[in-house]
Design a protein around this motif. Structure first.
Motif, PDB file in Angstrom:
ATOM      1  N   GLN A 119       0.831  -1.210   0.000  1.00 32.02           N
ATOM      2  CA  GLN A 119       0.000   0.000   0.000  1.00 32.02           C
ATOM      3  C   GLN A 119       0.861   1.253   0.000  1.00 32.02           C
ATOM      4  O   GLN A 119       0.611   2.203  -0.750  1.00 32.02           O
ATOM      5  CB  GLN A 119      -0.913  -0.005   1.230  1.00 32.02           C
ATOM      6  CG  GLN A 119      -1.821   1.217   1.314  1.00 32.02           C
ATOM      7  CD  GLN A 119      -2.625   1.253   2.598  1.00 32.02           C
ATOM      8  OE1 GLN A 119      -2.668   0.283   3.350  1.00 32.02           O
ATOM      9  NE2 GLN A 119      -3.262   2.386   2.859  1.00 32.02           N
TER      10      GLN A 119
ATOM     11  N   SER B  80      -7.865  -9.032   5.977  1.00 32.99           N
ATOM     12  CA  SER B  80      -9.044  -9.653   6.596  1.00 32.99           C
ATOM     13  C   SER B  80      -9.195 -11.102   6.132  1.00 32.99           C
ATOM     14  O   SER B  80      -9.507 -11.996   6.928  1.00 32.99           O
ATOM     15  CB  SER B  80     -10.308  -8.863   6.246  1.00 32.99           C
ATOM     16  OG  SER B  80     -10.276  -7.576   6.824  1.00 32.99           O
TER      17      SER B  80
ATOM     18  N   SER C  82      -4.552  -0.334  -3.038  1.00 33.50           N
ATOM     19  CA  SER C  82      -5.248   0.704  -2.279  1.00 33.50           C
ATOM     20  C   SER C  82      -5.396   0.296  -0.820  1.00 33.50           C
ATOM     21  O   SER C  82      -5.174  -0.875  -0.454  1.00 33.50           O
ATOM     22  CB  SER C  82      -6.639   0.945  -2.876  1.00 33.50           C
ATOM     23  OG  SER C  82      -7.471  -0.189  -2.646  1.00 33.50           O
ATOM     24  N   GLY C  83      -5.795   1.242   0.000  1.00 30.29           N
ATOM     25  CA  GLY C  83      -6.035   0.943   1.400  1.00 30.29           C
ATOM     26  C   GLY C  83      -7.154  -0.072   1.573  1.00 30.29           C
ATOM     27  O   GLY C  83      -7.071  -0.963   2.430  1.00 30.29           O
ATOM     28  N   ASP C  84      -8.195   0.044   0.762  1.00 28.15           N
ATOM     29  CA  ASP C  84      -9.302  -0.910   0.837  1.00 28.15           C
ATOM     30  C   ASP C  84      -8.842  -2.311   0.445  1.00 28.15           C
ATOM     31  O   ASP C  84      -9.252  -3.311   1.059  1.00 28.15           O
ATOM     32  CB  ASP C  84     -10.449  -0.471  -0.076  1.00 28.15           C
ATOM     33  CG  ASP C  84     -11.188   0.742   0.461  1.00 28.15           C
ATOM     34  OD1 ASP C  84     -11.041   1.042   1.671  1.00 28.15           O
ATOM     35  OD2 ASP C  84     -11.914   1.395  -0.325  1.00 28.15           O
ATOM     36  N   GLU C  85      -7.990  -2.392  -0.586  1.00 33.61           N
ATOM     37  CA  GLU C  85      -7.474  -3.702  -1.004  1.00 33.61           C
ATOM     38  C   GLU C  85      -6.610  -4.318   0.091  1.00 33.61           C
ATOM     39  O   GLU C  85      -6.690  -5.525   0.362  1.00 33.61           O
ATOM     40  CB  GLU C  85      -6.671  -3.564  -2.298  1.00 33.61           C
ATOM     41  CG  GLU C  85      -7.536  -3.318  -3.529  1.00 33.61           C
ATOM     42  CD  GLU C  85      -6.707  -3.074  -4.772  1.00 33.61           C
ATOM     43  OE1 GLU C  85      -7.081  -3.595  -5.845  1.00 33.61           O
ATOM     44  OE2 GLU C  85      -5.679  -2.357  -4.675  1.00 33.61           O
TER      45      GLU C  85
ATOM     46  N   GLU D 268      -6.801  -3.750   3.338  1.00 31.44           N
ATOM     47  CA  GLU D 268      -7.667  -4.159   4.442  1.00 31.44           C
ATOM     48  C   GLU D 268      -8.414  -5.445   4.113  1.00 31.44           C
ATOM     49  O   GLU D 268      -8.524  -6.357   4.950  1.00 31.44           O
ATOM     50  CB  GLU D 268      -8.649  -3.041   4.765  1.00 31.44           C
ATOM     51  CG  GLU D 268      -9.563  -3.339   5.945  1.00 31.44           C
ATOM     52  CD  GLU D 268     -10.491  -2.190   6.272  1.00 31.44           C
ATOM     53  OE1 GLU D 268     -11.361  -2.366   7.144  1.00 31.44           O
ATOM     54  OE2 GLU D 268     -10.351  -1.106   5.655  1.00 31.44           O
ATOM     55  N   ASP D 269      -8.906  -5.533   2.889  1.00 36.13           N
ATOM     56  CA  ASP D 269      -9.658  -6.716   2.469  1.00 36.13           C
ATOM     57  C   ASP D 269      -8.772  -7.952   2.463  1.00 36.13           C
ATOM     58  O   ASP D 269      -9.171  -9.037   2.915  1.00 36.13           O
ATOM     59  CB  ASP D 269     -10.258  -6.462   1.085  1.00 36.13           C
ATOM     60  CG  ASP D 269     -11.145  -7.617   0.625  1.00 36.13           C
ATOM     61  OD1 ASP D 269     -11.986  -8.068   1.420  1.00 36.13           O
ATOM     62  OD2 ASP D 269     -10.991  -8.064  -0.527  1.00 36.13           O
TER      63      ASP D 269
END
Length: 253
Positions: free
Chosen positions: A214, A229, A220-223, A225-226
């Motif tokens: 990142q 997780s 991305s930040g969302d990627e 985090e996903d």
């Protein structure tokens, strides 16, 4: 103060991961194989460069060798001294070892050459401190071929390659054989072993991969985090899998 606390936290996390990895039976067998390839004569002097918490130094000392551990990281050496107070540990650079010409019969470096500023200079120094007929053993991972099971293979591929690109020499392990030959070592052989991890203890490694990717702008930040997780769920469900190629190269002075 916050930066100091973060640094200590990072070191503590690294030490915990190293402990988890090094206490696995496969890791113990790989260390034993590296000692075997050193072919140490009785009462030999052997230097372990980038010794970290010095588990290998202590194990080599048990083989009746004069084992010397060398590292530049004071936190690692402090941890090593607390665990193994009777071993010989020294603060030194891989390109400027505190040994006389030809003093050592064996030289070992485990998971360190990928971060050295000048690996050829370190190998030249290794050749200097080794006696004729002395043995060198290099052990390290290939950061660009880490295998991580995931439901998101394309994202995982981007993360692995982006993380590798943050390492000074991510692919140096696959070049060990040629580097040793270029420095004048002979009788050079290379083996590849695979380190397999399935426990949640290695989750910080994966978080570090995602964070580095990142920060490099590869995901991305969302990627990030996903993906973290998903790996966390896998760890909780005992479905985590990381496989890392480990190159073991040995040569004679």
């Amino acid at each position: 103060m916050a930066d100091t606390h973060t640094a200590h936290t990072d070191i503590d996390t690294l030490i915990r991961m190293l402990d988890a990895a090094e206490t696995m039976p496969a890791a113990a067998r790989l260390r034993a194989r590296s000692y075997e390839l050193l072919r140490l004569p009785p009462d030999a002097t052997v230097v372990d460069v980038g010794c970290g918490t010095a588990r290998a130094v202590a194990e080599l000392a048990e083989q009746a060798a004069h084992a010397i551990g060398v590292d530049l990281d004071p936190a690692m050496l402090a941890a090593a001294r607390s665990r193994f107070p009777d071993i010989d540990l020294r603060v030194a650079d891989a390109a400027d070892l505190p040994l006389a010409d030809g003093q050592a019969h064996g030289y070992r470096a485990d998971k360190v050459y990928h971060v050295l500023p000048d690996p050829p200079a370190a190998l030249t120094e290794a050749r200097r401190v080794l006696a004729p007929g002395g043995r060198i053993v290099l052990l390290g991972q290939d950061w660009d071929t880490v295998v991580i099971d995931s439901d998101q293979p394309d994202l995982t591929r981007r993360i692995v390659h982006a993380r590798a690109d943050t390492i000074p020499h991510p692919r140096i392990a696959r070049a060990y054989r040629n580097l040793l030959r270029d420095t004048g070592f002979h009788d050079v052989d290379v083996e590849v072993h695979t380190a397999v991890f399935t426990g949640a203890t290695m989750l910080p490694l994966l978080v570090g991969h995602a964070t580095a990717a990142q920060q490099a702008g590869a995901i991305s930040g969302d990627e990030a985090e996903d993906w973290v997780s998903e790996q966390t769920r896998r760890a909780q469900d005992e479905r985590l899998l990381i496989a890392i190629p480990m190159f073991l190269a040995a040569g004679t002075r």
